[in-house]
Design an enzyme around this catalytic site. Sequence first.
Site, PDB file in Angstrom:
ATOM      1  N   HIS A  97       0.836  -1.209   0.000  1.00  0.00           N
ATOM      2  CA  HIS A  97       0.000   0.000   0.000  1.00  0.00           C
ATOM      3  C   HIS A  97       0.869   1.257   0.000  1.00  0.00           C
ATOM      4  CE1 HIS A  97       1.040  -0.523   4.250  1.00  0.00           C
ATOM      5  NE2 HIS A  97       0.739   0.756   4.447  1.00  0.00           N
ATOM      6  N   ASP A  99       0.544   4.941   1.991  1.00  0.00           N
ATOM      7  CA  ASP A  99      -0.252   5.536   3.069  1.00  0.00           C
ATOM      8  C   ASP A  99      -1.112   6.688   2.545  1.00  0.00           C
ATOM      9  OD1 ASP A  99       1.061   3.848   4.845  1.00  0.00           O
ATOM     10  OD2 ASP A  99       2.565   5.356   5.379  1.00  0.00           O
ATOM     11  N   HIS A 252       4.741   0.195   0.400  1.00  0.00           N
ATOM     12  CA  HIS A 252       5.431  -0.643   1.376  1.00  0.00           C
ATOM     13  C   HIS A 252       4.492  -1.734   1.873  1.00  0.00           C
ATOM     14  CE1 HIS A 252       3.594   2.708   3.543  1.00  0.00           C
ATOM     15  NE2 HIS A 252       3.522   1.926   4.595  1.00  0.00           N
ATOM     16  N   ARG A 267       4.926   6.064  14.302  1.00  0.00           N
ATOM     17  CA  ARG A 267       4.869   6.660  12.958  1.00  0.00           C
ATOM     18  C   ARG A 267       4.299   8.063  12.985  1.00  0.00           C
ATOM     19  NH1 ARG A 267       1.191   4.298   8.095  1.00  0.00           N
ATOM     20  NH2 ARG A 267       0.101   6.283   8.174  1.00  0.00           N
TER      21      ARG A 267
HETATM   22  C1  SIN Z   1       2.830   1.038   7.899  1.00  0.00           C
HETATM   23  O1  SIN Z   1       2.945   2.225   8.187  1.00  0.00           O
HETATM   24  O2  SIN Z   1       2.184   0.665   6.943  1.00  0.00           O
HETATM   25  C2  SIN Z   1       3.544   0.011   8.747  1.00  0.00           C
HETATM   26  C3  SIN Z   1       4.927  -0.234   8.302  1.00  0.00           C
HETATM   27  C4  SIN Z   1       5.645  -1.172   9.225  1.00  0.00           C
HETATM   28  O3  SIN Z   1       5.165  -1.417  10.324  1.00  0.00           O
HETATM   29  O4  SIN Z   1       6.717  -1.649   8.867  1.00  0.00           O
END
Ligand code: SIN
Length: 278
Positions: A97, A99, A252, A267
């Site tokens: 995906h 974000d 990612h 995050r």
């Molecule tokens: C995400 O923000 O999609 C999670 C990425 C991760 O936990 O590595």
Amino acid sequence: MSASLHPVSPGCGVEIRGVELARLSNSDMGLIRDAFHEHGVIFLRDQNFSREDHLAFARRWGEIVINEHFPELADTPEIAVVIKEADQKTNIGGGWHADHSYDPAPALGSILVARYVPECGGDTMFAHMARAFDTLSDGLKANLRSLRALHSSRQIYGPGGAYDGTDLKQVLKADGALSDAVHPVVIRHPETGREVLYVNPAHTIRFEGWTREESLPLLNHLYAHATKPEFTCRHRWTPGCVAMWDNRSTWHHALNDYHGQRREMHRITIAGTMLDAA
Ligand code: SIN
């Protein structure tokens, strides 16, 4: 120590060494910006990075967006907690995906700090969508440039979505608003000017004016192309590692292969702009 760049793979991602993010000079900030734009995702290991440092670094890029769905750090709503406890089965972000592609002005990027990581597993995969687009045929590129696509948070966070009925549902905010947006399928990257393929498996529903059923064969073709090994890298986390990815030019995927172990990441998401067609 002076800063140096070490590509993680030829297609995506670079590790930056010799930089202390909490004491960042303007010249190292310039190097970080250039590396971020070129490689799509940057990694800096062994950072002594408090939540105040995290907030201060994020604010050098722009405004912070508070995620509608993720749990937040107590007293610091700007920092989302991406967590999977040892007894949970479902993780956050466990599929390819970008974000916030479901927002009308999608996020510029996300800055993730590893606070607690499994001994083994819990790596994150990244894929570079400008490099994926460059290697499509001229005929397909021309067709894609004329299309727009509908993105939505519903198929992940909505009723009947990927997290509904899972053990992640209790972790996510109950009242998070759902969002839909239409974007060009090929965007002009706001900073680099490069053409970027801007659809992704988690949030893209269909091409504008096409049904989902009509859209899926072409979307699936693009997804298979974009996740070829030559456009991707795999990142192994260590405590104190900071990654920042460009949500316009990369996807990612957080791997969920560490059942029985705990993983906690923090995050911050940075606000972006409306996206123009290439
Ligand atoms: C995400 O923000 O999609 C999670 C990425 C991760 O936990 O590595």
